[in-house]
Design a protein around this motif. Structure first.
Motif, PDB file in Angstrom:
ATOM      1  N   THR A   1       0.824  -1.215   0.000  1.00 31.30           N
ATOM      2  CA  THR A   1       0.000   0.000   0.000  1.00 31.30           C
ATOM      3  C   THR A   1       0.854   1.259   0.000  1.00 31.30           C
ATOM      4  O   THR A   1       0.400   2.324  -0.424  1.00 31.30           O
ATOM      5  N   GLU A   2       2.102   1.146   0.468  1.00 31.58           N
ATOM      6  CA  GLU A   2       3.032   2.283   0.472  1.00 31.58           C
ATOM      7  C   GLU A   2       3.852   2.344  -0.817  1.00 31.58           C
ATOM      8  O   GLU A   2       4.755   3.180  -0.943  1.00 31.58           O
ATOM      9  N   SER A   3       3.556   1.438  -1.769  1.00 28.25           N
ATOM     10  CA  SER A   3       4.261   1.356  -3.059  1.00 28.25           C
ATOM     11  C   SER A   3       5.737   1.006  -2.917  1.00 28.25           C
ATOM     12  O   SER A   3       6.538   1.309  -3.809  1.00 28.25           O
ATOM     13  N   LYS A   4       6.116   0.350  -1.829  1.00 34.53           N
ATOM     14  CA  LYS A   4       7.485  -0.144  -1.653  1.00 34.53           C
ATOM     15  C   LYS A   4       7.514  -1.593  -2.141  1.00 34.53           C
ATOM     16  O   LYS A   4       7.509  -2.546  -1.358  1.00 34.53           O
ATOM     17  N   LEU A   5       7.542  -1.734  -3.456  1.00 34.63           N
ATOM     18  CA  LEU A   5       7.279  -3.027  -4.075  1.00 34.63           C
ATOM     19  C   LEU A   5       8.373  -4.052  -3.816  1.00 34.63           C
ATOM     20  O   LEU A   5       8.081  -5.222  -3.580  1.00 34.63           O
ATOM     21  N   ASP A   6       9.637  -3.645  -3.886  1.00 34.97           N
ATOM     22  CA  ASP A   6      10.727  -4.600  -3.652  1.00 34.97           C
ATOM     23  C   ASP A   6      10.685  -5.144  -2.227  1.00 34.97           C
ATOM     24  O   ASP A   6      10.871  -6.346  -2.001  1.00 34.97           O
TER      25      ASP A   6
ATOM     26  N   SER B   1       1.692  -6.793 -10.885  1.00 36.31           N
ATOM     27  CA  SER B   1       0.679  -6.051 -11.627  1.00 36.31           C
ATOM     28  C   SER B   1       0.944  -4.553 -11.566  1.00 36.31           C
ATOM     29  O   SER B   1       0.838  -3.850 -12.575  1.00 36.31           O
ATOM     30  N   VAL B   2       1.299  -4.055 -10.388  1.00 32.29           N
ATOM     31  CA  VAL B   2       1.577  -2.626 -10.231  1.00 32.29           C
ATOM     32  C   VAL B   2       2.809  -2.229 -11.041  1.00 32.29           C
ATOM     33  O   VAL B   2       2.903  -1.118 -11.564  1.00 32.29           O
ATOM     34  N   ARG B   3       3.757  -3.140 -11.170  1.00 32.08           N
ATOM     35  CA  ARG B   3       4.944  -2.862 -11.988  1.00 32.08           C
ATOM     36  C   ARG B   3       4.621  -2.882 -13.488  1.00 32.08           C
ATOM     37  O   ARG B   3       5.435  -2.477 -14.312  1.00 32.08           O
ATOM     38  N   GLY B   4       3.463  -3.401 -13.849  1.00 33.95           N
ATOM     39  CA  GLY B   4       3.105  -3.522 -15.257  1.00 33.95           C
ATOM     40  C   GLY B   4       3.515  -4.836 -15.879  1.00 33.95           C
ATOM     41  O   GLY B   4       3.380  -5.018 -17.094  1.00 33.95           O
ATOM     42  N   ASP B   5       3.993  -5.781 -15.070  1.00 35.66           N
ATOM     43  CA  ASP B   5       4.416  -7.096 -15.562  1.00 35.66           C
ATOM     44  C   ASP B   5       3.220  -8.044 -15.494  1.00 35.66           C
ATOM     45  O   ASP B   5       3.093  -8.871 -14.580  1.00 35.66           O
ATOM     46  N   THR B   6       2.350  -7.939 -16.478  1.00 34.81           N
ATOM     47  CA  THR B   6       1.072  -8.653 -16.434  1.00 34.81           C
ATOM     48  C   THR B   6       1.239 -10.165 -16.541  1.00 34.81           C
ATOM     49  O   THR B   6       0.524 -10.922 -15.876  1.00 34.81           O
ATOM     50  N   GLU B   7       2.157 -10.616 -17.370  1.00 34.35           N
ATOM     51  CA  GLU B   7       2.359 -12.062 -17.538  1.00 34.35           C
ATOM     52  C   GLU B   7       2.812 -12.698 -16.223  1.00 34.35           C
ATOM     53  O   GLU B   7       2.322 -13.766 -15.831  1.00 34.35           O
TER      54      GLU B   7
END
Length: 295
Positions: A72-77, A109-115
Motif C-alpha cells: 500500500t506504500e508502493s514499496k514493491l521490492d 501487476s503494479v509494476r506492469g508485468d502482467t504475464e
C-alpha cells in the motif's frame, strides 16, 4: 475482510485476532500441563514442538501483514521480500502461501508485468483449490482482469462463465465482481447492461471510497448507453477519487479512456477561466481610463 467478503472494522479484527491467539496459547498451556503430568519430559517436549510451530506460523502471518502494508506504500521490492518469505516457506498452510502468491501477483501487476502477475495469481488459485472464501473468489476475479488486460478476452469470458451464479455477499467481493464484469466488457468494447443495472452498480460504487476504477468503468458504460449526464457525473467522481499512478499501471487502457474523456471538460474549464481573466483585465483598464478622464 471476513470469509464472505464483508469489511470488518480494524478494532473488531484486532479483538478477534487477540481472542484467537489467546485461546491458542491457553490450549498449548493445557497441553503442556497434561503432557508433563502424564508422560513427563516427552509430553512436555511435544508441547514445546507445537508451541514452536505455532510461533513459526505467527511469524509468517506477520510477514504477510507487513508485505501488504509495504504494498500500500508502493514499496514493491520490500513487499516482494516479505511475501516470498511466506510463499516459499516450508510447513506453512496452503491458505497462507496462497495469500502470499496473491501479494506477489499484486506487486507484479503494479509494476506492469502482467504475464508474471498472471502466473502468480494462478499459483495462488492452485493452492486455494476449490475455496469458496471471499479471497478465493477475488483471486479468480484478478485472473480474469489480467487476461482482459492482456487482450485475451475470450479466455476471460470463459472463466467468468465458470464463476458462481448471482452476486456475491460482502462489499469487498461485490466491488471485485462488478469491476471484473465491466472491465471485461470495456476491453471487448461493448456491454449488455441496461440503465437499471448500471444505476444499481453506481449507487453501490458511490458509497465506496476506493471505487475509482469501478466509477470510471460505469462512466464508460453509461456513455455506451447514451447517458452523457451520468457519464460525466461518474467520471468526475472517479477523477476525485483517483488512486494516481496505480490505475495507469493496473488498468492502462481505462486510464487512457479517462484522460481522453476528461480532456474536453478540462479544456472548457480552462477556456472559461481564460475568458474570465480577459474580462477582468478589460474591466481594470476601463476603470483606469475613467480615473484619468476625471483628472
Amino acid at each position: 475482510i471476513d470469509a464472505k467478503g464483508r469489511v470488518r472494522s480494524r478494532a473488531k479484527a484486532r479483538v478477534l485476532m487477540a481472542l484467537y491467539w489467546g485461546t491458542l496459547t491457553a490450549l498449548l498451556g493445557v497441553e503442556a500441563y497434561l503432557g508433563h503430568s502424564l508422560f513427563g519430559l516427552p509430553g512436555l517436549s511435544i508441547a514445546a514442538a507445537l508451541g514452536g510451530y505455532v510461533g513459526w506460523i505467527g511469524t509468517r502471518l506477520l510477514h504477510l501483514r507487513r508485505g501488504l502494508e509495504l504494498l500500500t506504500e508502493s514499496k514493491l521490492d520490500d513487499a516482494d521480500a516479505f511475501f516470498r518469505k511466506v510463499a516459499n516457506a516450508r510447513l506453512v498452510p496452503r491458505r497462507l502461501r496462497a495469500r502470499a502468491w496473491g501479494g506477489l501477483a499484486a506487486t507484479a501487476s503494479v509494476r506492469g508485468d502482467t504475464e508474471t502477475a498472471l502466473a502468480h495469481v494462478r499459483e495462488s488459485i492452485r493452492l486455494q483449490g476449490k475455496s469458496r472464501r471471499a479471497i478465493g473468489l477475488a483471486t479468480r476475479h484478478s485472473e480474469i482482469k489480467l487476461l482482459a488486460r492482456l487482450g485475451r478476452t475470450p479466455e476471460a469470458r470463459e472463466l467468468m462463465a465458470l464463476l458462481p451464479p448471482g452476486e456475491p455477499d460482502g462489499e469487498y467481493t461485490l466491488l471485485s465482481h462488478y469491476s471484473t464484469q465491466l472491465y471485461v466488457a470495456f476491453r471487448v468494447g461493448k456491454h449488455d447492461f441496461d440503465d437499471a443495472a448500471l444505476h444499481e452498480m453506481a449507487a453501490f460504487a458511490l458509497t465506496i471510497t476506493s471505487a475509482a476504477p469501478l466509477l470510471a468503468l460505469l462512466a464508460w458504460a453509461f456513455e455506451q448507453n447514451g447517458d452523457a449526464d451520468m457519464k460525466q457525473l461518474l467520471l468526475d467522481e472517479a477523477l476525485d477519487r483517483h488512486p494516481g499512478d496505480l490505475l495507469s499501471m493496473t488498468m492502462p487502457n481505462l486510464q487512457r479512456w479517462m484522460d481522453e474523456a476528461s480532456h474536453p471538460v478540462r479544456a472548457e474549464v480552462h477556456e472559461a477561466q481564460e475568458t474570465e481573466e480577459v474580462e477582468e483585465e478589460a474591466q481594470r483598464r476601463r476603470e483606469l481610463r475613467q480615473g484619468r478622464a476625471r483628472r
